[in-house]
Design a protein around this motif. Structure first.
Motif, mmCIF file in Angstrom:
data_model
loop_
_atom_site.group_PDB
_atom_site.id
_atom_site.type_symbol
_atom_site.label_atom_id
_atom_site.label_comp_id
_atom_site.label_asym_id
_atom_site.label_seq_id
_atom_site.Cartn_x
_atom_site.Cartn_y
_atom_site.Cartn_z
ATOM 1 N N LEU A 123 -11.729 5.587 32.006
ATOM 2 C CA LEU A 123 -12.734 5.730 33.053
ATOM 3 C C LEU A 123 -13.705 4.554 33.076
ATOM 4 O O LEU A 123 -14.366 4.317 34.079
ATOM 5 C CB LEU A 123 -13.515 7.031 32.869
ATOM 6 C CG LEU A 123 -12.745 8.326 33.117
ATOM 7 C CD1 LEU A 123 -13.632 9.528 32.815
ATOM 8 C CD2 LEU A 123 -12.246 8.392 34.551
ATOM 9 N N ASN A 183 -7.714 1.691 35.315
ATOM 10 C CA ASN A 183 -7.974 2.693 36.330
ATOM 11 C C ASN A 183 -8.843 2.081 37.434
ATOM 12 O O ASN A 183 -10.053 1.896 37.248
ATOM 13 C CB ASN A 183 -8.679 3.901 35.700
ATOM 14 C CG ASN A 183 -8.838 5.061 36.670
ATOM 15 O OD1 ASN A 183 -8.565 4.923 37.865
ATOM 16 N ND2 ASN A 183 -9.286 6.197 36.164
ATOM 17 N N PRO A 184 -8.274 1.760 38.580
ATOM 18 C CA PRO A 184 -9.075 1.122 39.640
ATOM 19 C C PRO A 184 -10.142 2.043 40.212
ATOM 20 O O PRO A 184 -11.078 1.573 40.869
ATOM 21 C CB PRO A 184 -8.022 0.763 40.704
ATOM 22 C CG PRO A 184 -6.901 1.722 40.470
ATOM 23 C CD PRO A 184 -6.869 1.964 38.991
ATOM 24 N N LEU A 185 -10.011 3.354 39.974
ATOM 25 C CA LEU A 185 -11.022 4.293 40.464
ATOM 26 C C LEU A 185 -12.144 4.505 39.459
ATOM 27 O O LEU A 185 -13.100 5.219 39.746
ATOM 28 C CB LEU A 185 -10.367 5.644 40.788
ATOM 29 C CG LEU A 185 -9.257 5.621 41.845
ATOM 30 C CD1 LEU A 185 -8.686 7.018 42.048
ATOM 31 C CD2 LEU A 185 -9.784 5.063 43.163
ATOM 32 N N GLY A 186 -12.019 3.898 38.287
ATOM 33 C CA GLY A 186 -13.043 4.046 37.261
ATOM 34 C C GLY A 186 -14.162 3.038 37.434
ATOM 35 O O GLY A 186 -14.309 2.397 38.485
ATOM 36 N N ASN A 187 -14.945 2.878 36.364
ATOM 37 C CA ASN A 187 -16.110 2.000 36.428
ATOM 38 C C ASN A 187 -15.828 0.610 35.887
ATOM 39 O O ASN A 187 -16.667 -0.267 35.993
ATOM 40 C CB ASN A 187 -17.270 2.631 35.637
ATOM 41 C CG ASN A 187 -18.578 1.929 35.879
ATOM 42 O OD1 ASN A 187 -19.017 1.776 37.016
ATOM 43 N ND2 ASN A 187 -19.207 1.462 34.800
ATOM 44 N N ARG A 227 -24.109 5.267 38.684
ATOM 45 C CA ARG A 227 -22.651 5.286 38.761
ATOM 46 C C ARG A 227 -22.034 5.154 37.370
ATOM 47 O O ARG A 227 -21.093 5.865 37.025
ATOM 48 C CB ARG A 227 -22.171 4.153 39.679
ATOM 49 C CG ARG A 227 -20.671 4.162 39.955
ATOM 50 C CD ARG A 227 -20.313 3.089 40.971
ATOM 51 N NE ARG A 227 -18.890 3.163 41.319
ATOM 52 C CZ ARG A 227 -17.930 2.558 40.652
ATOM 53 N NH1 ARG A 227 -18.239 1.818 39.586
ATOM 54 N NH2 ARG A 227 -16.667 2.665 41.030
#
Length: 418
Positions: A123, A183-187, A227
């Motif tokens: 993440l 994970n491109p949707l992570g931070n 975020r």
């Protein structure tokens, strides 16, 4: 810096052995016992190392002292548990990775010597860190995993089915490693730090912001901090779930946490520093890990990080003071995130590997840290006084010259219930 490790183990049986007396026959302690805390007996897991960092296996009872809340306790048991591998690992060339995997081998509780959860914080990991972590995991399965190891490779973004992955079958672990990706949707970004972007030159006629005034830059920084804390809370929650699930597993229980860490402080839009939202989840994780007798070792895959200007940084529109401030912010963020990894590990009895490019070597140090002493003592009547609800601080002193002890910092005075 004080380096320490404790395991708080709860045993419902009150029969103990006192030094200098003839004991009645009792079962020999086994490293596969479930480690908990009871009001009758406390068993601590203490790692003792020599000056070279190697485990000491011949410590005598008169060479160790234990203190609870500053009061010396009478040690009633001292047993050395060796974590050394009894059988060599299967060589990588002997594994047919293309063959159909048979049903997973089910180890009996007495066969499990060490239990590892390799938790990848996908993440928050950057692209570069995810790549380095994946390489280290493959080398662990190929070269460092041995017979008697129960292992799971878990991603913080994988969901609650992660605990079904504990196995001794290497082919299942290879399949889990294939899922360890950025994970491109992570931070996490591409690298450890986002490159500087060009900004419009400041208006020389614009008034200077007053103290405590919310600025556009402050609002953007506050949003980014929120975020980051959102993903940090998710990662810490997943790690806490893994720790809780490992409480009943056999063997020496360790978590190797691959993460870039979490900010302990944030700066709000008014420019004032405040504690981050990660503090409460971190403290809850530490408490649960201590009660579940799980050691957390942290590894920062960023390795040795350069915090100065790089070719990717665009300083257009920034003054020299602005650039210096941005570099200082990078150094502060690096130190803050690494401090969180150190805090989690040291409070649970492990250690953190930071500013080191040898991730495989860091895992090797974790494997060397699996030999320990079970130190038993009977708590006094105030240890579990429900009216006081205090934290019981533990200190262990080894009297042998050059020896160091690592142990957990203590435990809350609430005994486990059936």
């Amino acid at each position: 810096m004080k380096s320490c490790v404790v395991f708080l183990l709860l045993f419902l049986a009150a029969a103990t052995q006192t030094f200098g007396q003839t004991p009645t026959p009792s079962p020999k302690p086994n490293d596969s016992d479930v480690v908990k805390i009871s009001t009758n007996l406390i068993r601590l897991d203490v790692t003792v190392l020599d000056a070279r960092g190697k485990p000491i296996a011949d410590l005598r009872p008169d060479e160790i002292e234990l203190y609870e809340n500053g009061q010396k306790q009478k040690i009633t048991g001292l047993t050395f548990i060796s974590g050394a591998a009894r059988q060599p690992a299967v060589k990588p060339e002997q594994i047919d990775k293309g063959a159909i995997a048979p049903p997973p081998t089910q180890l009996k509780a007495e066969q499990v010597r060490r239990t590892f959860a390799l938790v990848v914080d996908d993440l928050t990991l950057s692209f570069e860190s995810a790549y380095q972590t994946r390489r280290a995991l493959k080398k662990f399965v190929d070269e460092q995993m041995v017979d008697g190891d129960l292992v799971a490779i878990i991603r913080t973004g994988a969901g609650i089915g992660a605990l079904q992955q504990f196995t001794s079958d290497k082919r299942i672990l290879y399949a889990a490693i294939e899922k360890v990706k950025w994970n491109p949707l992570g931070n996490g970004g591409i690298s450890a730090f986002a490159p500087l972007q060009s900004v419009l030159p400041a208006d020389p006629d614009a008034p200077e912001p007053e103290a405590g005034e919310r600025t556009a830059e402050g609002v953007e920084r506050e949003f980014n901090d929120f975020r980051e804390s959102y993903f940090a809370t998710g990662a810490l929650g997943a790690l806490e779930y893994v720790v809780n699930g490992m409480s009943e597993l056999p063997g020496r229980k360790s978590v190797v946490f691959f993460s870039e860490g979490f900010a302990l402080t944030n700066t709000n839009a008014e420019g004032f520093a405040e504690g981050s939202r990660s503090l409460d989840p971190i403290q809850r994780l530490i408490e649960n890990a201590n009660r579940a007798s799980v050691i957390v070792y942290s590894i920062d895959p960023r390795g040795l990080v350069y915090t100065g200007l790089t070719a990717a940084d665009d300083t257009s529109g920034r003054t020299a003071q602005d650039v210096d401030a941005a570099m200082s912010e990078r150094r502060t963020k690096l130190n803050d995130t690494q401090a969180s990894l150190r805090y989690i590990s040291e409070e649970t009895g492990g250690f953190a590997l930071v500013n080191n490019n040898d991730i495989t070597g860091g895992i090797g140090k974790v494997l060397e840290d699996q030999s320990y002493y079970l130190v038993t003592y009977e708590p006094d009547t105030d240890t579990f006084d429900a009216a006081k609800l205090r934290f019981n601080k533990i200190d262990v002193k080894v009297l042998r010259a050059g020896a160091k002890a690592r142990y957990r910092s203590g435990f809350f005075n609430v005994a486990d219930r059936e």
